[in-house]
Design a protein around this motif. Structure first.
Motif, short mmCIF file in Angstrom:
data_model
loop_
_atom_site.label_atom_id
_atom_site.label_comp_id
_atom_site.label_asym_id
_atom_site.label_seq_id
_atom_site.Cartn_x
_atom_site.Cartn_y
_atom_site.Cartn_z
N PRO A 185 0.81 -1.22 0.00
CA PRO A 185 0.00 0.00 0.00
C PRO A 185 0.84 1.27 0.00
O PRO A 185 0.30 2.37 -0.10
CB PRO A 185 -0.80 -0.12 1.29
N TRP A 186 2.16 1.16 0.13
CA TRP A 186 3.05 2.30 0.24
C TRP A 186 4.11 2.27 -0.86
O TRP A 186 4.50 1.20 -1.31
CB TRP A 186 3.82 2.26 1.57
N ASP A 187 4.60 3.47 -1.22
CA ASP A 187 5.86 3.55 -1.95
C ASP A 187 6.99 3.17 -1.00
O ASP A 187 6.86 3.28 0.22
CB ASP A 187 6.09 4.97 -2.48
N ARG A 188 8.11 2.74 -1.58
CA ARG A 188 9.30 2.35 -0.80
C ARG A 188 8.95 1.29 0.25
O ARG A 188 9.44 1.33 1.39
CB ARG A 188 9.93 3.57 -0.11
N ALA A 189 8.08 0.37 -0.12
CA ALA A 189 7.68 -0.69 0.81
C ALA A 189 7.56 -2.01 0.08
O ALA A 189 7.32 -2.05 -1.13
CB ALA A 189 6.34 -0.34 1.46
N ARG A 190 7.75 -3.08 0.83
CA ARG A 190 7.54 -4.40 0.27
C ARG A 190 6.73 -5.23 1.26
O ARG A 190 6.83 -5.05 2.47
CB ARG A 190 8.86 -5.09 -0.05
N VAL A 191 5.92 -6.12 0.71
CA VAL A 191 5.09 -7.00 1.52
C VAL A 191 5.79 -8.33 1.70
O VAL A 191 6.32 -8.90 0.73
CB VAL A 191 3.71 -7.20 0.86
N VAL A 192 5.81 -8.82 2.93
CA VAL A 192 6.45 -10.09 3.22
C VAL A 192 5.47 -10.97 3.98
O VAL A 192 4.88 -10.53 4.98
CB VAL A 192 7.73 -9.90 4.06
N ASP A 193 5.28 -12.18 3.51
CA ASP A 193 4.45 -13.17 4.21
C ASP A 193 5.39 -14.15 4.89
O ASP A 193 5.77 -15.18 4.32
CB ASP A 193 3.53 -13.87 3.20
N ALA A 194 5.81 -13.80 6.09
CA ALA A 194 6.76 -14.63 6.83
C ALA A 194 6.66 -14.25 8.31
O ALA A 194 6.20 -13.16 8.65
CB ALA A 194 8.19 -14.41 6.33
N PRO A 195 7.08 -15.15 9.21
CA PRO A 195 7.08 -14.81 10.63
C PRO A 195 7.96 -13.59 10.92
O PRO A 195 9.02 -13.41 10.30
CB PRO A 195 7.64 -16.07 11.30
N ALA A 196 7.52 -12.77 11.86
CA ALA A 196 8.26 -11.54 12.19
C ALA A 196 9.69 -11.84 12.59
O ALA A 196 10.61 -11.11 12.22
CB ALA A 196 7.54 -10.79 13.31
N ALA A 197 9.91 -12.93 13.34
CA ALA A 197 11.27 -13.25 13.78
C ALA A 197 12.18 -13.55 12.60
O ALA A 197 13.35 -13.15 12.59
CB ALA A 197 11.24 -14.45 14.73
#
Length: 202
Positions: A106-118
């Motif tokens: 939803p943002w510029d300069r951003a990427r979506v990651v589907d992974a555990p936070a750790a």
């Protein structure tokens, strides 16, 4: 530039006296918190949280909510300078959004990651420099606290009891020790607290 494997993870959240980050009405119920978020102490606190941070780590809900608010503040010449500085940082900084459902960022300069936070934090610590800030994304903060990966906590404690709603420090988190490194008290009784994780050497 060599990877900085000492990147700290900082987390920021506003809480009520009974430890809740929203009221009994659900995530949109911020009545016990919102009046304290624009005090001098709260704005000075906001100005500190992003110093030296080069990545923002966000959950989906906060990424979408921030998008509807902070870019306009960044462009508002009449906004409080502390708010505007944070807004500009957030707009311009690298952002990592944790989501299982978003197809695109939803943002510029951003990427979506589907992974555990750790796992995401481990990757971030192995590449790049500067600190990682998790700002007002309680589910991400909880996951990182559970993995003992938070190095600094910024808490704005608001002098109200919400009486219901979700808590940050819920049962099941591991026991950990923290050192108070800064505290400021506002005219309304709000407290801006900064804690560093007290780790033993070795």
């Amino acid at each position: 530039m060599p990877a900085d494997r000492t990147r700290r993870v900082r987390a920021n959240l506003a809480l009520t006296l009974d430890g809740r980050y929203h009221g009994p009405g659900g995530p949109a119920d911020a009545e016990a918190i919102v009046r304290y978020a624009t005090t001098e102490v709260a704005r000075d606190h906001l100005a500190r949280i992003h110093e030296g941070a080069t990545t923002a780590l966000l959950g989906r809900r906060n990424a979408e909510g921030f998008l509807s608010y902070w870019p306009a503040v960044a462009a508002d010449e009449g906004a409080d300078p502390r708010d505007r500085a944070y807004a500009r940082w957030l707009v311009e900084v690298e952002k990592v959004v944790l989501s299982r459902t978003l197809a695109s960022s939803p943002w510029d300069r951003a990427r979506v990651v589907d992974a555990p936070a750790a796992d995401v934090v481990a990757d971030l610590r192995a590449s790049g420099g500067g600190d990682v800030l998790v700002n007002s994304s309680p589910s991400v903060i909880q996951d990182l606290l559970a993995a003992d990966l938070v190095d600094r906590l910024y808490l704005l404690v608001c002098p109200e009891i919400a009486g219901g709603g979700a808590r940050l420090f819920d049962d099941g988190l591991p026991g950990t020790a923290w050192t108070l490194v800064r505290h400021d008290v506002g005219d309304l009784g709000e407290m801006a607290l900064v804690y560093d994780r007290a780790r033993t050497a070795g």
